[in-house]
Design a protein around this motif. Structure first.
Motif, mmCIF file in Angstrom:
data_model
loop_
_atom_site.group_PDB
_atom_site.id
_atom_site.type_symbol
_atom_site.label_atom_id
_atom_site.label_comp_id
_atom_site.label_asym_id
_atom_site.label_seq_id
_atom_site.Cartn_x
_atom_site.Cartn_y
_atom_site.Cartn_z
ATOM 1 N N THR A 17 21.947 35.602 13.264
ATOM 2 C CA THR A 17 22.256 34.393 12.503
ATOM 3 C C THR A 17 23.627 33.850 12.862
ATOM 4 O OG1 THR A 17 20.858 35.123 10.677
ATOM 5 C CG2 THR A 17 22.533 33.471 10.168
ATOM 6 N N TYR A 20 23.774 32.492 16.502
ATOM 7 C CA TYR A 20 23.019 31.246 16.598
ATOM 8 C C TYR A 20 23.798 30.090 15.968
ATOM 9 C CZ TYR A 20 19.317 27.825 15.795
ATOM 10 O OH TYR A 20 18.575 26.677 15.752
ATOM 11 N N LYS A 21 24.375 30.330 14.787
ATOM 12 C CA LYS A 21 25.138 29.289 14.102
ATOM 13 C C LYS A 21 26.373 28.856 14.895
ATOM 14 C CE LYS A 21 23.962 30.099 9.257
ATOM 15 N NZ LYS A 21 24.526 30.491 7.942
ATOM 16 N N SER A 38 11.626 37.395 13.093
ATOM 17 C CA SER A 38 11.887 36.542 11.936
ATOM 18 C C SER A 38 13.158 36.996 11.235
ATOM 19 C CB SER A 38 10.720 36.597 10.953
ATOM 20 O OG SER A 38 9.589 36.035 11.555
ATOM 21 N N ASN A 40 15.687 36.262 7.929
ATOM 22 C CA ASN A 40 15.809 35.669 6.607
ATOM 23 C C ASN A 40 17.064 36.251 5.971
ATOM 24 O OD1 ASN A 40 15.231 34.209 4.302
ATOM 25 N ND2 ASN A 40 13.911 35.797 3.466
ATOM 26 N N PHE A 49 19.329 31.400 5.272
ATOM 27 C CA PHE A 49 19.059 31.035 6.659
ATOM 28 C C PHE A 49 17.748 31.707 7.027
ATOM 29 C CE2 PHE A 49 19.121 31.817 11.199
ATOM 30 C CZ PHE A 49 19.456 30.569 11.693
ATOM 31 N N ASN A 50 16.749 30.892 7.389
ATOM 32 C CA ASN A 50 15.430 31.401 7.727
ATOM 33 C C ASN A 50 15.017 30.804 9.057
ATOM 34 O OD1 ASN A 50 12.746 32.186 7.798
ATOM 35 N ND2 ASN A 50 12.498 31.962 5.595
ATOM 36 N N GLU A 51 14.806 31.654 10.053
ATOM 37 C CA GLU A 51 14.507 31.179 11.405
ATOM 38 C C GLU A 51 13.709 32.259 12.142
ATOM 39 O OE1 GLU A 51 14.500 28.401 14.258
ATOM 40 O OE2 GLU A 51 15.876 28.082 12.587
ATOM 41 N N SER A 52 12.927 31.843 13.108
ATOM 42 C CA SER A 52 12.265 32.785 14.009
ATOM 43 C C SER A 52 12.878 32.619 15.389
ATOM 44 C CB SER A 52 10.762 32.519 14.083
ATOM 45 O OG SER A 52 10.131 32.965 12.917
ATOM 46 N N PHE A 53 13.287 33.736 15.970
ATOM 47 C CA PHE A 53 13.890 33.737 17.298
ATOM 48 C C PHE A 53 12.947 34.415 18.284
ATOM 49 C CE2 PHE A 53 17.704 33.835 14.521
ATOM 50 C CZ PHE A 53 18.242 32.626 14.908
#
Length: 145
Positions: A17, A20-21, A38, A40, A49-53
């Motif tokens: 996270t 990426y930010k 995933s 979260n 922060f919810n994202e799939s990498f």
């Protein structure tokens, strides 16, 4: 910078996270191969922060600038050795894990080995990964031990 984070547990998700930010290209690497990791993370301010990498992509790993290892100490040696065959020899392996003994186990790695510590803390929560604490560097310097 392209970073592969080996280990997508609480600390791994926290670093995925944060990287990426800050504009880095990231992927997770999981023990059980999956195409996505995933994330979260519930931040200290309550935001989510919810994202799939991307995950377990050998081409991404081969072009990475850094391998960040966030596993438990007993998992580090085998996992890092397995990935070192794909990782270019010039790419540093940054160990940021709990436990000891892995440096001796990884002496023969062809990649540069770096050691790190963090003031970040995370824990699994029913709703995801809770970013539990951060210790600002100025406070850490003022503490007496």
């Amino acid at each position: 910078m392209k970073v592969t984070v080996l280990g997508c547990g609480a600390l791994g998700q926290l670093w995925l996270t944060a990287l990426y930010k800050h504009g880095h290209e990231v992927q997770g690497w999981l023990r059980v191969p999956q195409p996505f990791c995933s994330v979260n993370v519930i931040e200290t301010d309550g935001s989510v922060f919810n994202e799939s990498f991307t995950a377990n992509d050998p081409d991404f790993l081969a072009s990475s600038d850094l391998l960040l290892v966030t596993l438990k100490a007993w998992q580090v040696s085998n996992a890092a050795k397995n990935l070192s065959a794909i990782l270019p020899s010039s790419v540093p392996v940054l160990l940021m894990h709990n436990g000891m003994g892995t440096v001796d186990e990884l002496k023969r790695l062809k990649q540069p080995l770096l050691l790190a510590s963090t003031t970040q803390a995370a824990r699994r929560d029913g709703n995801g990964i809770a970013h539990a604490a951060t210790c600002p560097s100025n406070n850490a310097q003022q503490q007496s031990y």
